[in-house]
Design a protein around this motif. Structure first.
Motif, PDB file in Angstrom:
ATOM      1  N   SER A 303       0.864  -1.172   0.000  1.00 28.77           N
ATOM      2  CA  SER A 303       0.000   0.000   0.000  1.00 28.77           C
ATOM      3  C   SER A 303       0.905   1.227   0.000  1.00 28.77           C
ATOM      4  CB  SER A 303      -0.896   0.003   1.241  1.00 28.77           C
ATOM      5  OG  SER A 303      -0.126   0.293   2.408  1.00 28.77           O
ATOM      6  N   ALA A 304       0.298   2.393   0.038  1.00 29.78           N
ATOM      7  CA  ALA A 304       1.082   3.627   0.089  1.00 29.78           C
ATOM      8  C   ALA A 304       1.574   3.939   1.492  1.00 29.78           C
ATOM      9  CB  ALA A 304       0.231   4.792  -0.429  1.00 29.78           C
ATOM     10  N   SER A 305       1.298   3.077   2.455  1.00 30.59           N
ATOM     11  CA  SER A 305       1.669   3.317   3.849  1.00 30.59           C
ATOM     12  C   SER A 305       3.180   3.514   4.005  1.00 30.59           C
ATOM     13  CB  SER A 305       1.228   2.144   4.723  1.00 30.59           C
ATOM     14  OG  SER A 305       1.748   2.270   6.033  1.00 30.59           O
ATOM     15  N   PRO A 306       3.579   4.442   4.882  1.00 31.62           N
ATOM     16  CA  PRO A 306       5.010   4.653   5.152  1.00 31.62           C
ATOM     17  C   PRO A 306       5.718   3.406   5.676  1.00 31.62           C
ATOM     18  CG  PRO A 306       3.699   6.460   6.067  1.00 31.62           C
ATOM     19  CD  PRO A 306       2.734   5.408   5.603  1.00 31.62           C
ATOM     20  N   ILE A 307       4.975   2.455   6.248  1.00 37.01           N
ATOM     21  CA  ILE A 307       5.650   1.272   6.790  1.00 37.01           C
ATOM     22  C   ILE A 307       6.313   0.448   5.693  1.00 37.01           C
ATOM     23  CG2 ILE A 307       4.096   1.170   8.775  1.00 37.01           C
ATOM     24  CD1 ILE A 307       2.772  -1.289   7.493  1.00 37.01           C
ATOM     25  N   TYR A 308       5.869   0.603   4.450  1.00 38.51           N
ATOM     26  CA  TYR A 308       6.449  -0.166   3.347  1.00 38.51           C
ATOM     27  C   TYR A 308       7.482   0.617   2.540  1.00 38.51           C
ATOM     28  CZ  TYR A 308       2.592  -3.425   4.226  1.00 38.51           C
ATOM     29  OH  TYR A 308       1.717  -4.313   4.805  1.00 38.51           O
ATOM     30  N   GLN A 309       7.796   1.806   2.980  1.00 40.08           N
ATOM     31  CA  GLN A 309       8.665   2.679   2.172  1.00 40.08           C
ATOM     32  C   GLN A 309      10.027   2.037   1.902  1.00 40.08           C
ATOM     33  OE1 GLN A 309       8.916   6.665   3.680  1.00 40.08           O
ATOM     34  NE2 GLN A 309      10.435   7.315   2.203  1.00 40.08           N
ATOM     35  N   GLN A 310      10.678   1.534   2.935  1.00 41.38           N
ATOM     36  CA  GLN A 310      12.001   0.944   2.761  1.00 41.38           C
ATOM     37  C   GLN A 310      11.927  -0.356   1.975  1.00 41.38           C
ATOM     38  OE1 GLN A 310      14.251   0.574   6.394  1.00 41.38           O
ATOM     39  NE2 GLN A 310      15.741  -0.843   5.494  1.00 41.38           N
ATOM     40  N   LEU A 311      10.954  -1.190   2.295  1.00 41.00           N
ATOM     41  CA  LEU A 311      10.791  -2.470   1.600  1.00 41.00           C
ATOM     42  C   LEU A 311      10.457  -2.259   0.130  1.00 41.00           C
ATOM     43  CD1 LEU A 311      10.898  -5.481   2.195  1.00 41.00           C
ATOM     44  CD2 LEU A 311       8.469  -5.415   2.755  1.00 41.00           C
ATOM     45  N   ARG A 312       9.704  -1.213  -0.146  1.00 39.98           N
ATOM     46  CA  ARG A 312       9.318  -0.902  -1.529  1.00 39.98           C
ATOM     47  C   ARG A 312      10.554  -0.601  -2.382  1.00 39.98           C
ATOM     48  NH1 ARG A 312       6.404   3.128  -0.390  1.00 39.98           N
ATOM     49  NH2 ARG A 312       4.443   2.058   0.016  1.00 39.98           N
ATOM     50  N   ARG A 313      11.540   0.079  -1.771  1.00 38.72           N
ATOM     51  CA  ARG A 313      12.791   0.371  -2.495  1.00 38.72           C
ATOM     52  C   ARG A 313      13.639  -0.886  -2.651  1.00 38.72           C
ATOM     53  NH1 ARG A 313      12.955   5.203   0.842  1.00 38.72           N
ATOM     54  NH2 ARG A 313      14.355   4.080   2.257  1.00 38.72           N
ATOM     55  N   GLN A 314      13.637  -1.702  -1.613  1.00 35.38           N
ATOM     56  CA  GLN A 314      14.469  -2.906  -1.591  1.00 35.38           C
ATOM     57  C   GLN A 314      13.939  -3.984  -2.539  1.00 35.38           C
ATOM     58  OE1 GLN A 314      14.954  -4.255   2.409  1.00 35.38           O
ATOM     59  NE2 GLN A 314      16.343  -5.936   1.903  1.00 35.38           N
ATOM     60  N   VAL A 315      12.619  -4.186  -2.514  1.00 31.03           N
ATOM     61  CA  VAL A 315      11.978  -5.208  -3.359  1.00 31.03           C
ATOM     62  C   VAL A 315      10.771  -4.570  -4.048  1.00 31.03           C
ATOM     63  CG1 VAL A 315      11.059  -7.558  -3.436  1.00 31.03           C
ATOM     64  CG2 VAL A 315      12.595  -6.901  -1.567  1.00 31.03           C
ATOM     65  N   PRO A 316      10.948  -3.958  -5.197  1.00 39.99           N
ATOM     66  CA  PRO A 316       9.829  -3.278  -5.865  1.00 39.99           C
ATOM     67  C   PRO A 316       8.697  -4.243  -6.213  1.00 39.99           C
ATOM     68  CG  PRO A 316      11.932  -2.627  -6.828  1.00 39.99           C
ATOM     69  CD  PRO A 316      12.217  -3.798  -5.928  1.00 39.99           C
ATOM     70  N   LYS A 317       7.486  -3.838  -5.894  1.00 42.46           N
ATOM     71  CA  LYS A 317       6.279  -4.602  -6.231  1.00 42.46           C
ATOM     72  C   LYS A 317       5.161  -3.612  -6.561  1.00 42.46           C
ATOM     73  CE  LYS A 317       7.803  -8.808  -4.806  1.00 42.46           C
ATOM     74  NZ  LYS A 317       7.901 -10.030  -5.613  1.00 42.46           N
ATOM     75  N   GLY A 318       4.076  -4.115  -7.124  1.00 41.49           N
ATOM     76  CA  GLY A 318       2.926  -3.275  -7.432  1.00 41.49           C
ATOM     77  C   GLY A 318       2.230  -2.780  -6.169  1.00 41.49           C
ATOM     78  N   GLU A 319       1.377  -1.790  -6.357  1.00 38.54           N
ATOM     79  CA  GLU A 319       0.705  -1.165  -5.215  1.00 38.54           C
ATOM     80  C   GLU A 319      -0.809  -1.304  -5.342  1.00 38.54           C
ATOM     81  OE1 GLU A 319       0.410   3.390  -3.760  1.00 38.54           O
ATOM     82  OE2 GLU A 319       2.447   2.574  -3.713  1.00 38.54           O
ATOM     83  N   LEU A 320      -1.441  -1.511  -4.194  1.00 38.85           N
ATOM     84  CA  LEU A 320      -2.905  -1.531  -4.112  1.00 38.85           C
ATOM     85  C   LEU A 320      -3.351  -0.498  -3.089  1.00 38.85           C
ATOM     86  CD1 LEU A 320      -3.588  -5.390  -4.104  1.00 38.85           C
ATOM     87  CD2 LEU A 320      -3.967  -3.799  -6.013  1.00 38.85           C
ATOM     88  N   TYR A 321      -4.529   0.026  -3.315  1.00 45.17           N
ATOM     89  CA  TYR A 321      -5.061   1.067  -2.433  1.00 45.17           C
ATOM     90  C   TYR A 321      -5.607   0.455  -1.147  1.00 45.17           C
ATOM     91  CZ  TYR A 321      -8.380   4.423  -0.561  1.00 45.17           C
ATOM     92  OH  TYR A 321      -9.077   5.252   0.279  1.00 45.17           O
TER      93      TYR A 321
END
Length: 430
Positions: A303-321
Motif C-alpha cells: 500500500s502507500a503506507s510509510p511502513i512499506y517505504q524501505q521495503l518498496r525500495r528494496q523489493v519493488p512490487k505493485g501497489e494496491l489502495y
C-alpha cells in the motif's frame, strides 16, 4: 411564526431563495429543546448542548483558533447559535465563509429563537446544506454537537467529517519504526523476494465482471447463488477478502483470489488445505507462517503506507489502495485487473439483522454488536447500527469508486449501508 424567524428567513429568502423553501418545511417540533443555564446559557437539543453553557464567545474563539488565520476561504459544518460564524467574520482577510447545515430542523429552530441576521447578511457568507455536496471541503471546523445531531440527508458528509477528524489518531498504530512492524517485515522479507509481483495480475481481466466478496452479514443471502454461478462455464472472477474465505469454503465455494493485508490474520481465517488452485494476494504485514503454508500461487504488493517505504525500495512490487480495510485493496485489485463491472457482496459496513459478520460469531473478528453506538443508512433508507471505523471504511470506498467512473459498481444487497456510486444489482439485490 416568531419575530426572529420572520427576520432571519427574510434574509435567507433574499440571498438563498431555494434554500429558504427547504428550511420552511423543516419540522422543528420533533426536537426536544431546552434552555440550559450555567455562567451563561445555551440550547440543548435532544439532550445535546449546541454550545458551552458558560462562555459561548470564548468557546467560539477556541474553535476559530484551530483554523488557519491566513486562509481566504473557510468552511463551518453545523450552524450552532452563530457564535463561530461571528468570530470568523471578524477576520479582515476572510473572503468567503461557507456554512454547511448538518441538521435542517435544528437550524430552523435556532432561527425561531435567536437573531441570526448579522452573520446571515454578511456578503462573505454562503449557506448550503452539507449533503448538497458529495465531499467535504477544507479547511473546516465541524461543530461537535451537530456531528451528533446530523440528520439523514447530511449523514454521508457527517461520516466524512468524523473520518477526517480521526485520521491522525487512526494512523497512530502505523509507525514504520515500531518494533513489531520492523520485526514482521523482516520476517516476511524472504517470502516477498521470492513471490510474484501483484502487478503481474493487472490487466488480466479486461472488460470482464469481477465479484468482490466481503464478510458482511448480507453475504449469507448469496451463498447458494454464488455456488451456482461458480459452477457455470462463463462466470465472473471471484475475489474475496481473507475473513470471507472460511465462510465461503463452508458453503462449498472456492474463490479464485483471496486478498489479505492484516497482521492478525491466522490459519484460522486462511486454512492452507486445498489451496493449490487459489491465488493469495497479500501485503508483507501478513503472518509469514500463514503465507508459507499457502499451497497456491502468492502475489505480494504494497500500500502507500510509510511502513512499506524501505521495503518498496528494496523489493519493488505493485501497489494496491488501502483505506483502512481489506475491502479496499480487493476492490482496487479488481479494477487494476481490468474489470468493467465490479459487484460487491457482503460489503455492509454495518450490522444488518443484528449480526456483525457472515459465518463468524459475535466478536470473533473484533467488534461486538453491543459496541455499535452509531448508524448509517441502509439501502432502504433506514438507519442501521454500525461503528465509527466501518463508517470510515465506507467513506474511503465511496471516494475510490468516485475516482473510477469507467467501472460500473453494483451492490448485491440493500441490507447493509448504501454505498454512494454503486447501483443495486438488478438481479441480486432484494
Amino acid at each position: 411564526m416568531s419575530e426572529f424567524f420572520e427576520r432571519n428567513v427574510e434574509v435567507i429568502q433574499r440571498r438563498w431563495p431555494s434554500l429558504s423553501e427547504r428550511l420552511l418545511v423543516e419540522d422543528a417540533s420533533l426536537l426536544q429543546a431546552d434552555l440550559v443555564e450555567g455562567l451563561g446559557s445555551t440550547l440543548s437539543i435532544n439532550g445535546i448542548q449546541l454550545t458551552s453553557r458558560h462562555d459561548r464567545t470564548r468557546e467560539a474563539r477556541l474553535q476559530a483558533d484551530s483554523l488557519p488565520v491566513d486562509s481566504p476561504v473557510l468552511h463551518v459544518y453545523g450552524t450552532g447559535l452563530g457564535d463561530l460564524q461571528m468570530e470568523l467574520l471578524q477576520r479582515a482577510g476572510l473572503g468567503r465563509l461557507y456554512v454547511h447545515i448538518l441538521n435542517g430542523a435544528v437550524f430552523a429552530l435556532v432561527l425561531q429563537l435567536l437573531d441570526q441576521q448579522q452573520w446571515l447578511s454578511d456578503p462573505r457568507v454562503e449557506l448550503l446544506y452539507a449533503g448538497d455536496l458529495a465531499e467535504i471541503q477544507l479547511p473546516f471546523f465541524a461543530l461537535p454537537a451537530e456531528l451528533v445531531l446530523a440528520d439523514d440527508f447530511n449523514a454521508k458528509i457527517r461520516d466524512r467529517l468524523i473520518s477526517e477528524t480521526h485520521l491522525t489518531f487512526n494512523n497512530r498504530e502505523f509507525d514504520p519504526q515500531a518494533p513489531d512492524i520492523v520485526e514482521r517485515l523482516q520476517a516476511s522479507l524472504g517470502l516477498v523476494q521470492a513471490d510474484h509481483d501483484v502487478a503481474e495480475l493487472f490487466g488480466l481481466c479486461k472488460g470482464q465482471e469481477i465479484f468482490v466478496i466481503a464478510t458482511g452479514p448480507s453475504l449469507e443471502q448469496h451463498f447458494e447463488t454464488l455456488r451456482t454461478i461458480l459452477g457455470q462455464a462463463e462466470r465472473p472472477l471471484f475475489v474475496c477478502v481473507d475473513t470471507a474465505y472460511r465462510p465461503l469454503l463452508n458453503h462449498g465455494i472456492h474463490p479464485d483470489v483471496v486478498v489479505s493485508i492484516d497482521q492478525r490474520i491466522s490459519a484460522r481465517h486462511l486454512p492452507p488445505e486445498d489451496t493449490v488452485d487459489i491465488t493469495l494476494v497479500y501485503m508483507p504485514m501478513v503472518d509469514p507462517q500463514v503465507l508459507a503454508a499457502w499451497q497456491g500461487p502468492r502475489y505480494a504488493g504494497y500500500s502507500a503506507s510509510p511502513i512499506y517505504q524501505q521495503l518498496r525500495r528494496q523489493v519493488p512490487k505493485g501497489e494496491l489502495y488501502v483505506g483502512g480495510s481489506v475491502i479496499h485493496p480487493a476492490v482496487d485489485l479488481a479494477v487494476k485487473m481490468g474489470a468493467a463491472q465490479v459487484t460487491l457482496f457482503g460489503a455492509d459496513f454495518a450490522f444488518p439483522n443484528d449480526k456483525t459478520h457472515a459465518g463468524w460469531s459475535d466478536g470473533d473478528l473484533g467488534p461486538q454488536l453491543k459496541a455499535a453506538k452509531h448508524w448509517v443508512l441502509d439501502g432502504h433508507g433506514q438507519r442501521i447500527k454500525t461503528q465509527l471505523n466501518f463508517r470510515s471504511y465506507l467513506c474511503e470506498l465511496e471516494r475510490f469508486i468516485a475516482g473510477h467512473p469507467q467501472v460500473r459498481f453494483y451492490n448485491s444487497s440493500r441490507a447493509g449501508a448504501k454505498i454512494a456510486g454503486t447501483a443495486f444489482h438488478p438481479e441480486l439485490a432484494s
